[in-house]
Design a protein around this motif. Structure first.
Motif, mmCIF file in Angstrom:
data_model
loop_
_atom_site.group_PDB
_atom_site.id
_atom_site.type_symbol
_atom_site.label_atom_id
_atom_site.label_comp_id
_atom_site.label_asym_id
_atom_site.label_seq_id
_atom_site.Cartn_x
_atom_site.Cartn_y
_atom_site.Cartn_z
ATOM 1 N N THR A 1 1.523 12.026 -6.139
ATOM 2 C CA THR A 1 1.281 11.146 -4.999
ATOM 3 C C THR A 1 1.563 9.694 -5.359
ATOM 4 O O THR A 1 2.222 8.967 -4.612
ATOM 5 C CB THR A 1 -0.170 11.296 -4.517
ATOM 6 O OG1 THR A 1 -0.411 12.669 -4.159
ATOM 7 C CG2 THR A 1 -0.447 10.397 -3.328
ATOM 8 N N LEU A 2 1.076 9.266 -6.522
ATOM 9 C CA LEU A 2 1.290 7.872 -6.913
ATOM 10 C C LEU A 2 2.766 7.613 -7.216
ATOM 11 O O LEU A 2 3.291 6.550 -6.870
ATOM 12 C CB LEU A 2 0.445 7.528 -8.137
ATOM 13 C CG LEU A 2 0.553 6.079 -8.629
ATOM 14 C CD1 LEU A 2 0.228 5.092 -7.525
ATOM 15 C CD2 LEU A 2 -0.354 5.850 -9.833
ATOM 16 N N LYS A 3 3.445 8.582 -7.832
ATOM 17 C CA LYS A 3 4.873 8.392 -8.115
ATOM 18 C C LYS A 3 5.655 8.215 -6.818
ATOM 19 O O LYS A 3 6.556 7.378 -6.733
ATOM 20 C CB LYS A 3 5.432 9.571 -8.907
ATOM 21 C CG LYS A 3 6.910 9.400 -9.251
ATOM 22 C CD LYS A 3 7.492 10.608 -9.953
ATOM 23 C CE LYS A 3 8.983 10.402 -10.183
ATOM 24 N NZ LYS A 3 9.644 11.582 -10.790
ATOM 25 N N THR A 4 5.304 8.991 -5.795
ATOM 26 C CA THR A 4 5.966 8.845 -4.503
ATOM 27 C C THR A 4 5.798 7.429 -3.962
ATOM 28 O O THR A 4 6.735 6.834 -3.424
ATOM 29 C CB THR A 4 5.395 9.858 -3.497
ATOM 30 O OG1 THR A 4 5.621 11.180 -3.982
ATOM 31 C CG2 THR A 4 6.059 9.712 -2.136
ATOM 32 N N ALA A 5 4.600 6.870 -4.140
ATOM 33 C CA ALA A 5 4.339 5.516 -3.657
ATOM 34 C C ALA A 5 5.056 4.476 -4.491
ATOM 35 O O ALA A 5 5.570 3.484 -3.962
ATOM 36 C CB ALA A 5 2.831 5.253 -3.661
ATOM 37 N N VAL A 6 5.110 4.693 -5.807
ATOM 38 C CA VAL A 6 5.773 3.736 -6.696
ATOM 39 C C VAL A 6 7.280 3.723 -6.454
ATOM 40 O O VAL A 6 7.932 2.673 -6.543
ATOM 41 C CB VAL A 6 5.459 4.076 -8.170
ATOM 42 C CG1 VAL A 6 6.336 3.278 -9.120
ATOM 43 C CG2 VAL A 6 3.985 3.799 -8.473
ATOM 44 N N GLY B 1 8.772 4.590 -3.588
ATOM 45 C CA GLY B 1 9.152 4.410 -2.188
ATOM 46 C C GLY B 1 8.144 3.591 -1.424
ATOM 47 O O GLY B 1 7.574 2.647 -1.939
ATOM 48 N N ASP B 2 7.909 3.989 -0.185
ATOM 49 C CA ASP B 2 7.036 3.213 0.695
ATOM 50 C C ASP B 2 5.895 4.052 1.252
ATOM 51 O O ASP B 2 5.465 3.838 2.383
ATOM 52 C CB ASP B 2 7.856 2.629 1.854
ATOM 53 C CG ASP B 2 8.864 1.607 1.357
ATOM 54 O OD1 ASP B 2 8.470 0.762 0.542
ATOM 55 O OD2 ASP B 2 10.022 1.669 1.784
ATOM 56 N N ALA B 3 5.424 5.025 0.493
ATOM 57 C CA ALA B 3 4.331 5.866 0.984
ATOM 58 C C ALA B 3 3.076 5.023 1.226
ATOM 59 O O ALA B 3 2.741 4.154 0.428
ATOM 60 C CB ALA B 3 4.038 6.968 -0.031
ATOM 61 N N ASP B 4 2.410 5.282 2.326
ATOM 62 C CA ASP B 4 1.178 4.570 2.677
ATOM 63 C C ASP B 4 0.004 5.363 2.106
ATOM 64 O O ASP B 4 -0.423 6.366 2.684
ATOM 65 C CB ASP B 4 1.070 4.442 4.193
ATOM 66 C CG ASP B 4 -0.152 3.639 4.621
ATOM 67 O OD1 ASP B 4 -0.920 3.213 3.723
ATOM 68 O OD2 ASP B 4 -0.335 3.455 5.832
ATOM 69 N N LEU B 5 -0.526 4.905 0.973
ATOM 70 C CA LEU B 5 -1.607 5.638 0.330
ATOM 71 C C LEU B 5 -2.900 5.580 1.126
ATOM 72 O O LEU B 5 -3.778 6.431 0.945
ATOM 73 C CB LEU B 5 -1.838 5.098 -1.084
ATOM 74 C CG LEU B 5 -0.703 5.375 -2.089
ATOM 75 C CD1 LEU B 5 -1.094 4.856 -3.469
ATOM 76 C CD2 LEU B 5 -0.382 6.861 -2.157
ATOM 77 N N THR B 6 -3.042 4.602 2.000
ATOM 78 C CA THR B 6 -4.266 4.522 2.800
ATOM 79 C C THR B 6 -4.351 5.679 3.793
ATOM 80 O O THR B 6 -5.434 5.985 4.297
ATOM 81 C CB THR B 6 -4.339 3.191 3.572
ATOM 82 O OG1 THR B 6 -3.234 3.113 4.488
ATOM 83 C CG2 THR B 6 -4.302 2.014 2.602
ATOM 84 N N ARG B 7 -3.223 6.328 4.064
ATOM 85 C CA ARG B 7 -3.193 7.451 5.007
ATOM 86 C C ARG B 7 -2.878 8.777 4.322
ATOM 87 O O ARG B 7 -2.785 9.808 4.987
ATOM 88 C CB ARG B 7 -2.151 7.189 6.107
ATOM 89 C CG ARG B 7 -2.420 5.939 6.928
ATOM 90 C CD ARG B 7 -1.269 5.670 7.879
ATOM 91 N NE ARG B 7 -1.483 4.460 8.678
ATOM 92 C CZ ARG B 7 -2.113 4.433 9.841
ATOM 93 N NH1 ARG B 7 -2.594 5.555 10.348
ATOM 94 N NH2 ARG B 7 -2.271 3.305 10.506
ATOM 95 N N HIS B 8 -2.699 8.768 3.016
ATOM 96 C CA HIS B 8 -2.293 9.984 2.312
ATOM 97 C C HIS B 8 -3.499 10.879 2.067
ATOM 98 O O HIS B 8 -4.536 10.425 1.590
ATOM 99 C CB HIS B 8 -1.626 9.624 0.983
ATOM 100 C CG HIS B 8 -0.744 10.700 0.448
ATOM 101 N ND1 HIS B 8 -1.245 11.891 -0.045
ATOM 102 C CD2 HIS B 8 0.610 10.775 0.325
ATOM 103 C CE1 HIS B 8 -0.234 12.650 -0.448
ATOM 104 N NE2 HIS B 8 0.890 12.006 -0.226
ATOM 105 N N PRO B 9 -3.383 12.195 2.366
ATOM 106 C CA PRO B 9 -4.530 13.095 2.188
ATOM 107 C C PRO B 9 -4.945 13.299 0.736
ATOM 108 O O PRO B 9 -6.079 13.714 0.472
ATOM 109 C CB PRO B 9 -4.047 14.410 2.810
ATOM 110 C CG PRO B 9 -2.552 14.344 2.736
ATOM 111 C CD PRO B 9 -2.213 12.893 2.930
ATOM 112 N N ASP B 10 -4.041 13.004 -0.201
ATOM 113 C CA ASP B 10 -4.348 13.210 -1.618
ATOM 114 C C ASP B 10 -4.666 11.906 -2.340
ATOM 115 O O ASP B 10 -4.594 11.842 -3.569
ATOM 116 C CB ASP B 10 -3.173 13.907 -2.316
ATOM 117 C CG ASP B 10 -2.960 15.322 -1.801
ATOM 118 O OD1 ASP B 10 -3.974 15.994 -1.533
ATOM 119 O OD2 ASP B 10 -1.801 15.741 -1.654
ATOM 120 N N ALA B 11 -5.002 10.877 -1.591
ATOM 121 C CA ALA B 11 -5.359 9.589 -2.185
ATOM 122 C C ALA B 11 -6.658 9.092 -1.566
ATOM 123 O O ALA B 11 -6.836 9.139 -0.354
ATOM 124 C CB ALA B 11 -4.247 8.568 -1.963
ATOM 125 N N ALA B 12 -7.564 8.642 -2.427
ATOM 126 C CA ALA B 12 -8.834 8.073 -1.962
ATOM 127 C C ALA B 12 -8.955 6.657 -2.494
ATOM 128 O O ALA B 12 -8.754 6.417 -3.691
ATOM 129 C CB ALA B 12 -10.010 8.920 -2.437
#
Length: 237
Positions: free
Chosen positions: A189-194, A196-207
């Motif tokens: 999940t974090l690699k996807t954000a690093v 690209g532009d994944a919004d971790l505030t809305r990601h189900p696997d990120a708290a």
């Protein structure tokens, strides 16, 4: 098995060639990479370096110890547990690892969708870390990162990022109460954000606890925005 001849034995006095004699064996730099953020037990290295067998890992550790790159010591918590750590000279290989990462990111064959160990992902973020000129004061952000390659996910590893206008740093350490925000997620999940532009505030696997804008600042300071021509960023999951 015959021992591989060194480049020096062929009358090659190049220091770069000698460096390959020291850490150029298969798996050697990968083992070094997994020790750059701190000492580990043999079993930890086996878990983090997927694909390496115990015999090969033992051989690489023996070679790296003999060459002065790695040292071993007894754990302070268990007399039967041995820890492997880089020597001060071996720690300087982070410069080499960073240079290799920055160079290889332009490869058309780089496996963008492949996963990483927690330490490897943090080292990638360190390699691309940059200042945050918009910050008036330094802020600390905590990371609890679990290994997405292993199921069920093991206990997360803790890191702290310190972001400031002068620069950004990431270290492997317990998270203090002074952190402005903490992100708990897995490596994929974090690699996807690093990348690209994944919004971790809305990601189900990120708290996220604390200020979510601090997580955005961390990603802005460590994100690789452009993977290069002809390559696409990996999607989530």
């Amino acid at each position: 098995m015959a021992e591989r001849r060194t480049y020096g034995s062929y009358n090659d006095g190049c220091a770069a060639a000698h460096a390959l004699d020291l850490v150029g064996d298969r798996w050697a730099m990968v083992v070094v990479r997994e020790l750059l953020l701190g000492p580990k037990r043999f079993v930890d290295l086996q878990n983090d370096v997927m694909g390496i067998g115990p015999t090969v890992l033992t051989r690489r550790l023996v070679d790296l110890v003999d060459r002065g790159v790695v040292q071993s010591r007894r754990s302070s918590t268990s007399s039967r547990s041995e820890l492997y750590e880089l020597t001060p000279w071996g720690c300087r290989l982070e410069e080499v690892n960073t240079a290799l990462a920055r160079w290889a990111v332009e490869s058309s064959a780089l496996p963008w969708d492949a996963d990483m160990s927690p330490d490897t992902l943090i080292l990638t973020m360190r390699a691309h870390a940059r200042p945050c000129p918009e910050l008036e004061e330094p802020v600390a952000v905590g990371l609890h990162l679990s290994d997405a390659r292993r199921h069920p996910h093991p206990d997360p590893v803790s890191y702290v990022a310190v972001l400031s206008a002068d620069g950004s740093s990431l270290t492997k350490t317990d998270i203090p109460q002074s952190t402005i925000a903490t992100l708990t997620t897995d490596t994929r999940t974090l690699k996807t954000a690093v990348l690209g532009d994944a919004d971790l505030t809305r990601h189900p696997d990120a708290a996220i606890s604390g200020d979510p804008t601090a997580i955005d600042t961390l990603l802005a300071a460590t994100r690789l925005d452009d993977p290069g021509p002809g390559r696409s960023l990996p999607g989530p999951g």
